[in-house]
Motif scaffolding. Structure first.
Motif, PDB file in Angstrom:
ATOM      1  N   UNK A  25      50.911  16.309  89.728  1.00 33.71           N
ATOM      2  CA  UNK A  25      49.962  15.634  88.823  1.00 33.71           C
ATOM      3  C   UNK A  25      49.859  16.393  87.505  1.00 33.71           C
ATOM      4  N   UNK A  26      49.740  17.741  87.598  1.00 31.13           N
ATOM      5  CA  UNK A  26      49.711  18.581  86.399  1.00 31.13           C
ATOM      6  C   UNK A  26      48.454  18.400  85.572  1.00 31.13           C
ATOM      7  N   UNK A  27      48.481  18.992  84.381  1.00 29.41           N
ATOM      8  CA  UNK A  27      47.301  18.935  83.507  1.00 29.41           C
ATOM      9  C   UNK A  27      47.678  18.644  82.062  1.00 29.41           C
ATOM     10  N   UNK A  28      48.893  18.206  81.812  1.00 29.22           N
ATOM     11  CA  UNK A  28      49.474  17.862  80.505  1.00 29.22           C
ATOM     12  C   UNK A  28      49.167  18.881  79.403  1.00 29.22           C
ATOM     13  N   UNK A  29      48.950  20.137  79.786  1.00 27.91           N
ATOM     14  CA  UNK A  29      48.766  21.212  78.811  1.00 27.91           C
ATOM     15  C   UNK A  29      47.406  21.260  78.154  1.00 27.91           C
ATOM     16  N   UNK A  30      46.530  20.296  78.456  1.00 29.30           N
ATOM     17  CA  UNK A  30      45.193  20.254  77.862  1.00 29.30           C
ATOM     18  C   UNK A  30      44.164  20.339  78.980  1.00 29.30           C
ATOM     19  N   UNK A  31      43.471  21.482  79.079  1.00 27.51           N
ATOM     20  CA  UNK A  31      42.513  21.693  80.174  1.00 27.51           C
ATOM     21  C   UNK A  31      41.310  20.768  80.073  1.00 27.51           C
ATOM     22  N   UNK A 114      38.737  28.210  83.884  1.00 22.75           N
ATOM     23  CA  UNK A 114      40.202  28.377  83.820  1.00 22.75           C
ATOM     24  C   UNK A 114      40.760  27.379  82.814  1.00 22.75           C
ATOM     25  N   UNK A 115      41.186  27.885  81.669  1.00 22.97           N
ATOM     26  CA  UNK A 115      41.686  27.022  80.599  1.00 22.97           C
ATOM     27  C   UNK A 115      43.202  27.063  80.463  1.00 22.97           C
ATOM     28  N   UNK A 116      43.823  28.111  81.022  1.00 25.10           N
ATOM     29  CA  UNK A 116      45.283  28.252  80.944  1.00 25.10           C
ATOM     30  C   UNK A 116      45.915  27.785  82.242  1.00 25.10           C
ATOM     31  N   UNK A 117      46.789  26.797  82.166  1.00 22.94           N
ATOM     32  CA  UNK A 117      47.521  26.285  83.329  1.00 22.94           C
ATOM     33  C   UNK A 117      46.604  26.047  84.537  1.00 22.94           C
ATOM     34  N   UNK A 118      45.554  25.262  84.381  1.00 24.25           N
ATOM     35  CA  UNK A 118      44.622  25.064  85.499  1.00 24.25           C
ATOM     36  C   UNK A 118      45.265  24.428  86.730  1.00 24.25           C
ATOM     37  N   UNK A 162      46.854  34.976  85.781  1.00 24.63           N
ATOM     38  CA  UNK A 162      45.501  34.735  85.263  1.00 24.63           C
ATOM     39  C   UNK A 162      44.637  35.997  85.271  1.00 24.63           C
ATOM     40  N   UNK A 163      45.230  37.160  85.499  1.00 27.89           N
ATOM     41  CA  UNK A 163      44.478  38.408  85.578  1.00 27.89           C
ATOM     42  C   UNK A 163      44.183  39.029  84.226  1.00 27.89           C
ATOM     43  N   UNK A 164      43.674  40.268  84.273  1.00 25.88           N
ATOM     44  CA  UNK A 164      43.272  40.982  83.063  1.00 25.88           C
ATOM     45  C   UNK A 164      44.427  41.670  82.364  1.00 25.88           C
ATOM     46  N   UNK A 165      44.106  42.642  81.504  1.00 27.62           N
ATOM     47  CA  UNK A 165      45.111  43.289  80.662  1.00 27.62           C
ATOM     48  C   UNK A 165      46.169  44.047  81.472  1.00 27.62           C
ATOM     49  N   UNK A 166      45.749  44.690  82.577  1.00 31.15           N
ATOM     50  CA  UNK A 166      46.685  45.473  83.387  1.00 31.15           C
ATOM     51  C   UNK A 166      47.111  44.699  84.631  1.00 31.15           C
ATOM     52  N   UNK A 246      41.450  37.310  88.430  1.00 29.05           N
ATOM     53  CA  UNK A 246      40.384  36.399  87.982  1.00 29.05           C
ATOM     54  C   UNK A 246      39.320  36.314  89.076  1.00 29.05           C
ATOM     55  N   UNK A 247      38.165  35.772  88.756  1.00 30.40           N
ATOM     56  CA  UNK A 247      37.055  35.746  89.717  1.00 30.40           C
ATOM     57  C   UNK A 247      37.458  35.110  91.044  1.00 30.40           C
ATOM     58  N   UNK A 248      38.117  33.961  90.984  1.00 26.72           N
ATOM     59  CA  UNK A 248      38.530  33.279  92.219  1.00 26.72           C
ATOM     60  C   UNK A 248      39.467  34.127  93.055  1.00 26.72           C
TER      61      UNK A 248
END
Length: 506
Positions: A25-31, A114-118, A162-166, A246-248
């Protein structure tokens, strides 16, 4: 056709296939698009359907027998006598229910954040859910190992993407620790196959094994399960993974994946190599008590909320392994069963409490984008409803009577008294240390004057966040005030497990 005969397969494959459907189904790049909203609804429906199915399994479970129920057995690899073999008992059924309960909450919690690749994010959680249910219901060694290793892949991606800097460092460390430990479990399975001609876990339990064989097999299992729990000193991957996830990811890692290690000990180590387990019981008790005391002190020093909760998880999981391995230090069978039951209740309780605390940190992070304790103060002034929930979960984490956090710890402490007075003294120190580091965090984050403009501008829980935390609070209080049904579910299975573990193969 009566689908109840395939209910466990449906439980496993509905979320996995649902995850694949979400990817399609995807998300067409727009969250924010309607397509992305439809994708989220699909994810929530699949996770809720899985939960409903698990409730059916749990409510239909016969608590009067220790036999495996809802059994499915089909040939898979005939040349190696490998079967697609599933079943649940009083130990695995509550863990499956915990898995399916937490997954929809993670979906709701990540709905907007989650806004990136949901689509890929939510699909990873659905696939991970199916694989975790597979671990808890697999009764064939090869199937167990495949599910055990496969679930590393979605979590690897969740932290790594989806994690942090490291996140790359944390995810590689997580993968290497858990994968390398698990390879030795496969070696043990292959050796047991040469002794029995099958990978059936029940055949492994009946296999005649000498003391040297049992010691080596126990060590192989120990390295796989100790990393997953994680036990001191192979715990260092966990704080990094939690901080960067990420939190999840943190919620599922703490609530479900850490329980795989404890489950492995009771499903494999204790019944398959009882003499080896008895030989190493003193070492396991020592490592568990080190986790309770030393890691509790380490938690006192943390400035990052996620890191503090991560170290708290290690300390509380020490209670689980302590409860399991007190078996041979107690003269009466009742005390052994009490320790085992306490360990299992602690696993369920810790899943709820640690998941809730990570969600609370996620609520603050979504608003302020900081996990540092020093960046907060006086949150109760601007978020009173949230503050009430976080204080409840913090008290449960400290073992407050009336919450689920008290029940398992109390059982294990009583069993420790039956085994050795000093075991009990050291184990009970978690009630002091747990209160110390938890209240230290609560005092600085929740109470006091409003610390800065960021805190002054905070908005209280929205409806979605309230539902998630409200459901977790209800579960924590339900088990704390009425643990009877959960204990009854496990009772007969634990009696049989104690009998297996106490029966020498020499």
């Amino acid at each position: 056709m009566d689908l109840t005969h395939l209910i466990l397969s449906i439980l496993i494959w509905v979320p996995i296939l649902g995850g694949v459907a979400v990817l399609i189904v995807g998300d067409d790049g727009d969250a924010s698009s309607s397509r992305a909203d439809g994708m989220r609804v699909l994810v929530l429906l699949v996770s809720l359907l899985t939960f409903v199915l698990s409730v059916f399994v749990y409510s239909s479970f016969d608590t009067t027998t220790a036999d495996m129920q809802f059994v499915e057995r089909f040939e898979w690899i005939p040349e190696l006598n490998v079967y697609y073999y599933l079943g649940v008992d009083g130990i695995s059924a509550p863990l499956i229910l915990l898995t399916t309960f937490m997954t929809p909450l993670v979906v709701i919690a990540g709905w907007d954040s989650i806004r990136t690749r949901p689509a890929q994010y939510f699909a990873a959680f659905l696939i991970l859910e199916g694989l975790m249910i597979g671990v808890f219901s697999a009764l064939d060694g090869v199937l167990f190992y495949v599910m055990w290793e496969a679930m590393l892949v979605p979590m690897f991606l969740i932290i790594g993407v989806w994690g942090g800097e490291r996140r790359i460092y944390a995810t590689i460390k997580f993968f290497l620790y858990t994968f390398l430990g698990s390879v030795l479990m496969l070696v043990a399975f292959i050796y047991l196959f040469t002794k029995t001609g099958t990978f059936d876990l029940f055949a492994f339990m009946e296999a005649p094994l000498g003391m040297t064989e049992q010691k080596l097999i126990f060590i192989a299992f120990l390295l796989a399960f100790a990393v997953k729990v994680p036990m001191w000193p192979v715990h260092t991957w966990l704080p990094d993974a939690h901080v960067e996830a990420p939190t999840g990811g943190s919620v599922i890692l703490a609530a479900i994946m850490l329980k795989m290690g404890g489950y492995g000990f009771v499903r494999l180590s204790l019944p398959i190599v009882p003499d080896g387990s008895e030989y190493f019981a003193g070492l396991m008790i020592a490592l568990s008590l080190i986790a309770v005391v030393y890691i509790g002190m380490v938690a006192l020093m943390q400035q990052d909320m996620k890191k503090l909760i991560a170290y708290s998880s290690i300390a509380h999981m020490g209670f689980v392994t302590l409860g399991f391995f007190l078996l041979w230090s107690i003269d009466s069978g009742m005390g052994a069963e009490l320790g085992m039951t306490g360990g299992m209740v602690q696993m369920i309780s810790h899943g709820l409490i640690s998941g809730a605390l990570f969600l609370c940190v996620g609520v603050l992070y979504d608003r302020v984008h900081s996990r540092q304790i020093a960046d907060y103060g006086g949150v109760a002034n601007t978020m009173p409803v949230f503050a009430s929930f976080m204080v409840l979960f913090a008290m449960a984490n400290a073992g407050l009577p009336g919450t689920s956090g008290f029940v398992g710890e109390f059982m294990v402490i009583i069993a420790s008294f039956k085994a050795n007075f000093w075991f009990a003294v050291l184990a009970a120190s978690i009630l002091v240390l747990g209160a110390a580091y938890t209240l230290w965090m609560i005092k600085r984050v929740i109470y006091g004057e409003v610390a800065n403009d960021d805190v002054a501008e905070l908005k209280d829980l929205n409806q979605r966040e309230f539902i998630v935390l409200g459901l977790l609070a209800s579960a924590v209080l339900l088990i704390g005030l009425w643990p009877g049904p959960l204990v009854d579910m496990m009772s007969v299975t634990i009696d049989q497990l104690v009998e297996y573990a106490g029966r020498s193969k020499l």
